[in-house]
Design a protein around this motif. Structure first.
Motif, PDB file in Angstrom:
ATOM      1  N   VAL A   1       0.847  -1.205   0.000  1.00  0.00           N
ATOM      2  CA  VAL A   1       0.000   0.000   0.000  1.00  0.00           C
ATOM      3  C   VAL A   1       0.881   1.253   0.000  1.00  0.00           C
ATOM      4  CG1 VAL A   1      -1.935  -1.114   1.192  1.00  0.00           C
ATOM      5  CG2 VAL A   1      -0.098  -0.055   2.533  1.00  0.00           C
ATOM      6  N   PRO A   2       0.327   2.409  -0.392  1.00  0.00           N
ATOM      7  CA  PRO A   2       1.092   3.654  -0.274  1.00  0.00           C
ATOM      8  C   PRO A   2       1.459   3.915   1.180  1.00  0.00           C
ATOM      9  CG  PRO A   2      -0.854   3.978  -1.657  1.00  0.00           C
ATOM     10  CD  PRO A   2      -0.996   2.633  -1.039  1.00  0.00           C
ATOM     11  N   ASN A   3       2.696   4.328   1.418  1.00  0.00           N
ATOM     12  CA  ASN A   3       3.173   4.510   2.791  1.00  0.00           C
ATOM     13  C   ASN A   3       2.334   5.533   3.561  1.00  0.00           C
ATOM     14  OD1 ASN A   3       4.780   4.492   5.123  1.00  0.00           O
ATOM     15  ND2 ASN A   3       6.183   6.004   4.281  1.00  0.00           N
ATOM     16  N   ASN A   4       2.254   6.737   3.048  1.00  0.00           N
ATOM     17  CA  ASN A   4       1.401   7.768   3.657  1.00  0.00           C
ATOM     18  C   ASN A   4       1.580   7.875   5.170  1.00  0.00           C
ATOM     19  OD1 ASN A   4       0.312   8.592   1.246  1.00  0.00           O
ATOM     20  ND2 ASN A   4      -1.516   7.320   1.404  1.00  0.00           N
ATOM     21  N   GLY A   5       2.832   7.763   5.645  1.00  0.00           N
ATOM     22  CA  GLY A   5       3.101   7.973   7.055  1.00  0.00           C
ATOM     23  C   GLY A   5       3.095   6.723   7.910  1.00  0.00           C
TER      24      GLY A   5
ATOM     25  N   PRO B   1      -3.945   0.845   6.520  1.00  0.00           N
ATOM     26  CA  PRO B   1      -2.587   0.525   6.969  1.00  0.00           C
ATOM     27  C   PRO B   1      -2.396   0.808   8.461  1.00  0.00           C
ATOM     28  CG  PRO B   1      -2.545   1.792   4.929  1.00  0.00           C
ATOM     29  CD  PRO B   1      -3.956   1.837   5.433  1.00  0.00           C
ATOM     30  N   LEU B   2      -1.596  -0.046   9.092  1.00  0.00           N
ATOM     31  CA  LEU B   2      -1.267   0.118  10.502  1.00  0.00           C
ATOM     32  C   LEU B   2       0.117   0.762  10.623  1.00  0.00           C
ATOM     33  CD1 LEU B   2      -2.480  -3.333  11.879  1.00  0.00           C
ATOM     34  CD2 LEU B   2      -3.668  -1.138  11.961  1.00  0.00           C
ATOM     35  N   VAL B   3       0.219   1.819  11.397  1.00  0.00           N
ATOM     36  CA  VAL B   3       1.485   2.540  11.557  1.00  0.00           C
ATOM     37  C   VAL B   3       2.522   1.621  12.200  1.00  0.00           C
ATOM     38  CG1 VAL B   3       2.619   4.464  12.718  1.00  0.00           C
ATOM     39  CG2 VAL B   3       0.372   4.797  11.667  1.00  0.00           C
ATOM     40  N   GLN B   4       3.698   1.549  11.589  1.00  0.00           N
ATOM     41  CA  GLN B   4       4.796   0.729  12.115  1.00  0.00           C
ATOM     42  C   GLN B   4       5.891   1.580  12.751  1.00  0.00           C
ATOM     43  OE1 GLN B   4       4.503  -2.904  11.805  1.00  0.00           O
ATOM     44  NE2 GLN B   4       2.482  -1.979  11.496  1.00  0.00           N
ATOM     45  N   GLY B   5       5.741   2.894  12.720  1.00  0.00           N
ATOM     46  CA  GLY B   5       6.697   3.786  13.364  1.00  0.00           C
ATOM     47  C   GLY B   5       7.906   4.094  12.500  1.00  0.00           C
TER      48      GLY B   5
ATOM     49  N   MET C   1       5.479   2.508  -2.195  1.00  0.00           N
ATOM     50  CA  MET C   1       4.573   1.386  -1.989  1.00  0.00           C
ATOM     51  C   MET C   1       5.248   0.405  -1.041  1.00  0.00           C
ATOM     52  SD  MET C   1       1.832   2.154  -3.624  1.00  0.00           S
ATOM     53  CE  MET C   1       0.903   0.618  -3.687  1.00  0.00           C
ATOM     54  N   VAL C   2       4.764   0.362   0.193  1.00  0.00           N
ATOM     55  CA  VAL C   2       5.382  -0.450   1.231  1.00  0.00           C
ATOM     56  C   VAL C   2       4.509  -1.650   1.562  1.00  0.00           C
ATOM     57  CG1 VAL C   2       6.648   1.488   2.217  1.00  0.00           C
ATOM     58  CG2 VAL C   2       4.351   0.968   3.072  1.00  0.00           C
ATOM     59  N   GLU C   3       5.141  -2.701   2.081  1.00  0.00           N
ATOM     60  CA  GLU C   3       4.417  -3.907   2.486  1.00  0.00           C
ATOM     61  C   GLU C   3       4.343  -3.915   4.003  1.00  0.00           C
ATOM     62  OE1 GLU C   3       4.093  -8.325   0.660  1.00  0.00           O
ATOM     63  OE2 GLU C   3       6.122  -7.652   1.111  1.00  0.00           O
ATOM     64  N   ILE C   4       3.124  -3.759   4.534  1.00  0.00           N
ATOM     65  CA  ILE C   4       2.915  -3.608   5.976  1.00  0.00           C
ATOM     66  C   ILE C   4       1.576  -4.235   6.363  1.00  0.00           C
ATOM     67  CG2 ILE C   4       4.325  -1.522   6.306  1.00  0.00           C
ATOM     68  CD1 ILE C   4       1.760   0.124   6.026  1.00  0.00           C
ATOM     69  N   PRO C   5       1.360  -4.495   7.652  1.00  0.00           N
ATOM     70  CA  PRO C   5       0.053  -5.006   8.088  1.00  0.00           C
ATOM     71  C   PRO C   5      -1.037  -3.961   7.879  1.00  0.00           C
ATOM     72  CG  PRO C   5       1.734  -5.369   9.787  1.00  0.00           C
ATOM     73  CD  PRO C   5       2.327  -4.442   8.764  1.00  0.00           C
ATOM     74  N   CYS C   6      -2.194  -4.438   7.462  1.00  0.00           N
ATOM     75  CA  CYS C   6      -3.370  -3.584   7.266  1.00  0.00           C
ATOM     76  C   CYS C   6      -4.587  -4.305   7.839  1.00  0.00           C
ATOM     77  CB  CYS C   6      -3.612  -3.327   5.775  1.00  0.00           C
ATOM     78  SG  CYS C   6      -2.259  -2.525   4.893  1.00  0.00           S
ATOM     79  N   ILE C   7      -5.565  -3.525   8.254  1.00  0.00           N
ATOM     80  CA  ILE C   7      -6.872  -4.070   8.586  1.00  0.00           C
ATOM     81  C   ILE C   7      -7.753  -3.896   7.351  1.00  0.00           C
ATOM     82  CG2 ILE C   7      -8.887  -3.908  10.086  1.00  0.00           C
ATOM     83  CD1 ILE C   7      -6.362  -4.889  11.500  1.00  0.00           C
ATOM     84  N   VAL C   8      -8.358  -4.987   6.901  1.00  0.00           N
ATOM     85  CA  VAL C   8      -9.097  -4.957   5.647  1.00  0.00           C
ATOM     86  C   VAL C   8     -10.590  -5.128   5.897  1.00  0.00           C
ATOM     87  CG1 VAL C   8      -9.290  -5.896   3.317  1.00  0.00           C
ATOM     88  CG2 VAL C   8      -7.100  -6.019   4.536  1.00  0.00           C
ATOM     89  N   GLY C   9     -11.359  -4.192   5.346  1.00  0.00           N
ATOM     90  CA  GLY C   9     -12.815  -4.261   5.401  1.00  0.00           C
ATOM     91  C   GLY C   9     -13.403  -3.891   4.064  1.00  0.00           C
TER      92      GLY C   9
END
Length: 446
Positions: free
Chosen positions: A347-351, A375-379, A361-369
């Motif tokens: 997903v787009p990083n966007n912070g 996207p979940l902030v990873q710091g 475009m980063v690969e990170i955990p997301c909550i999908v609905g």
């Protein structure tokens, strides 16, 4: 509550991964009911071999599902809820060239990394964008779940060139590694909660816990430090699914990749960036991964499909659902029924990574609905990972710009920036060879 029945299009109906998708869909009809499945491919003969067998399978297992295989875009994309896309522009014949041309210059050739990944990306961008356009024309409310490789370049292309499209780019690589981690722990993958960040095929796990919050990282790290991602069963020589030699080498090499940062657990494909000379030296220039796949998976899947078609029954079928098939069904369910599934997505990083390019475009955990991924902030990320990722993001963005602008210069720059390529002269030599064999697939470069 009665769940709405879904209409599914598999784009890339002739793929050897398509039967696995069908098997997984059939296994999950109670959670993800389906009224219609269509296949779409631009290679009618190849798709027919897969489709004929899958049609028999569907008639025997779920006769209520309507099935159609077609090469016509309007027929395929009309009345669709989800497009599950896994296309390979140029097929394995071009993948073989992606792998063997760089090896002529002592550079590893690989499907998604370095020169091979760049060449494949230049072929894939147009193909995936065409699928997006068909979907938006004929089923504008549908979602595309795209796992066509190279996912990082394709994701950047869709972000930049189709910014409002309902497409989610995914990869099953972390899922496959997490299955191995779960084997080490003696538990199920879905019982693990993970924190992870990176780019596609270029990331790190930072935290893994069970459902009670217990830290699982120490036990996995202890195993990886000694054996990489080779499972306990494989170490014992236990019988099970045959793992191809190239993959076993990849799982073993993770031990050396892990040594660079023992505070995290690495994605296996980092070996191509961190030990590229080792990988080139170990490669057989006459028999690469593409040859291995053509001799193993392709023959196995097409042979089994042809057997099913000849017999007219799927009884005793040996086709199985794959890791990525499970993942894509979970994602479709999350969108269709708002299940709020936690998944790793591109997903787009966007912070989400606070000290990294917001447009990456980063690969990170997301909550999908039902609205797609959140996207979940990873710091903040450490300097080591940040430096590697910035270099690789530059490659991906330059490739997309080169495709959009028809720029030879930018594609040369992309190859030169790649950590896998030793210098600009070698980058140009490889590029010129790749241009020569990709004229039917790439935009004209000037």
């Amino acid at each position: 509550m009665t769940l709405k029945e879904q209409s599914i299009l598999v784009a890339g109906g002739g793929s050897t991964f398509t039967p696995g998708i069908i098997m997984m869909l059939l296994d999950n009809l109670d959670k993800f009911p389906i009224r219609q499945i269509k296949f779409y491919d631009n290679d009618e003969a190849r798709q027919k071999q897969i489709a004929d067998a899958c049609e028999i399978l569907l008639k025997e297992k779920a006769p209520q599902i309507t099935f159609l295989a077609t090469c016509d875009p309007e027929t395929a994309f009309t009345d669709i809820d989800f497009v599950m896309a896994h296309i390979r522009v140029g097929k394995y014949a071009m993948r073989e060239k992606d792998e063997k041309i760089p090896l002529k210059y002592g550079v590893i050739g690989q499907e998604t990394c370095g020169p091979g990944g760049i060449a494949y990306g230049m072929r894939s961008i147009g193909g995936v964008l065409q699928l997006v356009d068909y979907m938006e024309q004929y089923s504008p409310e549908a979602w595309m779940l795209n796992y066509s490789n190279p996912a990082a370049i394709v994701a950047e292309a869709t972000r930049k060139l189709r910014p409002t499209s309902r497409i989610i780019n995914i990869c099953d690589m972390p899922v496959g590694i997490e299955h191995r981690m779960a084997e080490v722990l003696g538990m199920k993958r879905k019982d693990m909660s993970v924190r992870y960040y990176g780019l596609n095929h270029f990331g790190w796990w930072t935290d893994i816990r069970d459902q009670e919050g217990r830290d699982l990282m120490p036990k996995i790290k202890e195993h990886v430090a000694q054996h990489g991602y080779v499972t306990p069963q494989e170490l014992k020589g236990s019988e099970g699914e045959e793992v191809e030699a190239s993959w076993m080498h990849t799982y073993e090499k993770a031990r050396e990749v892990y040594e660079l940062d023992p505070t995290t657990l690495p994605n296996t494909y980092l070996k191509y960036y961190l030990y590229s000379q080792d990988e080139a030296a170990a490669a057989n220039p006459d028999y690469t991964r593409a040859n291995e796949v053509m001799d193993h998976r392709e023959k196995m899947v097409f042979s089994e499909c042809n057997r099913v078609t000849a017999l007219g029954t799927a009884k005793g079928v040996t086709l199985e659902a794959d890791d990525h098939a499970s993942y894509i069904v979970d994602l479709a369910r999350a969108i269709a029924y708002n299940t709020k599934e936690r998944m790793l997505l591109i997903v787009p990083n966007n912070g989400a990574l606070v000290n990294f390019d917001p447009t990456a475009m980063v690969e990170i955990p997301c909550i999908v609905g039902s609205n797609g991924p959140e996207p979940l902030v990873q710091g903040a990320i450490p300097r080591y990972q940040k430096g590697l990722m910035e270099q690789q993001v530059a490659v991906e963005k330059l490739v997309v710009e080169a495709w959009e602008e028809g720029s030879y210069q930018k594609l040369w720059q992309a190859l030169t920036v790649s950590k896998i390529v030793p210098n600009a002269r070698v980058a140009k030599q490889i590029l010129d060879d790749l241009v020569a064999v990709n004229q039917a697939y790439w935009p004209e470069l000037s």
